[in-house]
Write an enzyme that holds these catalytic residues in place. Structure first.
Site, PDB file in Angstrom:
ATOM      1  N   ASP A 136       0.818  -1.214   0.000  1.00  0.00           N
ATOM      2  CA  ASP A 136       0.000   0.000   0.000  1.00  0.00           C
ATOM      3  C   ASP A 136       0.852   1.264   0.000  1.00  0.00           C
ATOM      4  O   ASP A 136       0.371   2.340  -0.340  1.00  0.00           O
ATOM      5  CB  ASP A 136      -0.916   0.012   1.226  1.00  0.00           C
ATOM      6  CG  ASP A 136      -0.132  -0.109   2.526  1.00  0.00           C
ATOM      7  OD1 ASP A 136       0.479  -1.176   2.737  1.00  0.00           O
ATOM      8  OD2 ASP A 136      -0.121   0.842   3.322  1.00  0.00           O
ATOM      9  N   TYR A 153      11.047   3.449   0.940  1.00  0.00           N
ATOM     10  CA  TYR A 153      10.477   2.108   0.842  1.00  0.00           C
ATOM     11  C   TYR A 153       9.401   2.056  -0.244  1.00  0.00           C
ATOM     12  O   TYR A 153       9.425   1.179  -1.125  1.00  0.00           O
ATOM     13  CB  TYR A 153       9.894   1.683   2.189  1.00  0.00           C
ATOM     14  CG  TYR A 153       9.077   0.424   2.134  1.00  0.00           C
ATOM     15  CD1 TYR A 153       9.670  -0.811   1.908  1.00  0.00           C
ATOM     16  CD2 TYR A 153       7.692   0.454   2.307  1.00  0.00           C
ATOM     17  CE1 TYR A 153       8.907  -1.976   1.847  1.00  0.00           C
ATOM     18  CE2 TYR A 153       6.930  -0.698   2.253  1.00  0.00           C
ATOM     19  CZ  TYR A 153       7.541  -1.911   2.020  1.00  0.00           C
ATOM     20  OH  TYR A 153       6.786  -3.059   1.955  1.00  0.00           O
ATOM     21  N   TRP A 159      -0.271  -3.987   5.976  1.00  0.00           N
ATOM     22  CA  TRP A 159      -0.350  -4.226   7.422  1.00  0.00           C
ATOM     23  C   TRP A 159      -0.242  -5.718   7.756  1.00  0.00           C
ATOM     24  O   TRP A 159      -1.059  -6.278   8.482  1.00  0.00           O
ATOM     25  CB  TRP A 159      -1.643  -3.647   7.974  1.00  0.00           C
ATOM     26  CG  TRP A 159      -1.789  -2.165   7.867  1.00  0.00           C
ATOM     27  CD1 TRP A 159      -1.104  -1.323   7.044  1.00  0.00           C
ATOM     28  CD2 TRP A 159      -2.690  -1.325   8.611  1.00  0.00           C
ATOM     29  NE1 TRP A 159      -1.515  -0.020   7.220  1.00  0.00           N
ATOM     30  CE2 TRP A 159      -2.488   0.001   8.180  1.00  0.00           C
ATOM     31  CE3 TRP A 159      -3.646  -1.577   9.588  1.00  0.00           C
ATOM     32  CZ2 TRP A 159      -3.200   1.079   8.697  1.00  0.00           C
ATOM     33  CZ3 TRP A 159      -4.370  -0.507  10.103  1.00  0.00           C
ATOM     34  CH2 TRP A 159      -4.141   0.815   9.668  1.00  0.00           C
TER      35      TRP A 159
END
Length: 293
Positions: A105, A128, A153
């Site tokens: 994401d 990142y 996550w």
């Protein structure tokens, strides 16, 4: 299902790799290469070992995932997250193999009010995120049969992740402050492995969807604060100590790498194209915790 499937998993000890090793056992010949056998930070040493193994499927479950650390070592992050996936994709094309690669994401800036679709324009905020997006682009440029699966996550009962950190801190501290304005879907590593197995099965049956980029997360949404609350509730049910939780904004917890406020990913394309759906994040968390007990 074909019996000659030779699957190479790149990455050995990460959360997703360990879940894949359990889930894909028996689906074919499984070969796992950790960083000591295949160092993605050294691009010149990637091609030869894979060509010698001649896999039918390469699954890249390795990445530089230390988000804040990447800010201080961009060259290493790009070597592992961008250059290496491009080489893996080109080797896959040369061998006539398929490639499954996991992304994030963090390729989005989190400013969109709705969940992100695969057609939304990426705009990463961090080293990142930029390195992972560059890896996606390198894979697309190589072409061939590939799946880029963006997730978010990720947690499990192994390694280092939010679940294990919260379980420890909630029992050690009387009060804990957790960010409440970042929203996403906590995704169990086993959910990713299960979905990956289904994708492989459909491909092997000759019933694949379109190759390309897809979103793969648990369903539903919460904040890091809401995720911590759910973890705390499980501790209370086990009559274990649990800290009081305080919701705070991201501005009260600055980090070297900025995080997207909206990490929600629309996974409807994966269901539509491949017939693969994911569980709600709460039910997946309960299943994960049940296995931990």
């Amino acid at each position: 299902m074909k019996t000659s499937l030779r699957i190479l998993i790149v990455g050995q000890n990460g959360q997703v790799s360990q879940a894949l090793q359990r889930r894909l056992a028996g689906m074919g010949e499984l070969i796992v290469l950790g960083s000591s056998q295949l160092d993605l930070a050294q691009p010149d040493l990637i091609r030869a070992p894979i060509e010698a193994l001649r896999p039918n499927l390469i699954i890249n479950a390795a990445a530089h995932t230390a988000v804040d650390q990447a800010e201080g070592e961009p060259q290493r992050a790009f070597a592992i997250n961008a250059t290496a996936p491009g080489i893996l994709a080109q080797v896959a094309v040369d061998l006539g193999a398929a490639l499954i690669h996991y992304s994030t994401d963090y390729v989005f800036d989190g400013r969109k009010p709705e969940p992100y679709t695969e057609d939304d324009t990426p705009n990463p905020l961090s080293v990142y995120g930029r390195s992972k997006l560059a890896g996606e682009d390198a894979i697309r440029q190589a072409g061939g049969q590939h799946l880029i699966l963006r997730t978010s996550w990720v947690y499990s009962t192994e390694g280092r992740n939010f679940l294990l950190t919260m379980q420890r801190l909630l029992q050690e501290k009387p009060q804990l402050r957790v960010v409440a304005d970042q929203v996403g879907a906590p995704t169990w590593a086993s959910t990713i492995a299960d979905s990956t197995a289904l994708l492989i099965e459909r491909w092997q049956r000759g019933q694949p969807g379109a190759w390309g980029t897809y979103h793969l997360t648990a369903q539903g949404e919460t904040s890091w604060f809401g995720f911590a609350q759910a973890i705390g509730e499980s501790l209370v049910r086990q009559h274990k100590p649990c800290a009081m939780l305080e919701a705070i904004p991201s501005s009260a917890y600055p980090t070297p790498a900025p995080r997207p406020l909206n990490s929600r990913l629309d996974c409807s394309r994966l269901l539509r194209e491949w017939g693969v759906s994911q569980p709600d994040w709460r039910s997946a968390l309960q299943q994960c915790l049940a296995g931990q007990a």
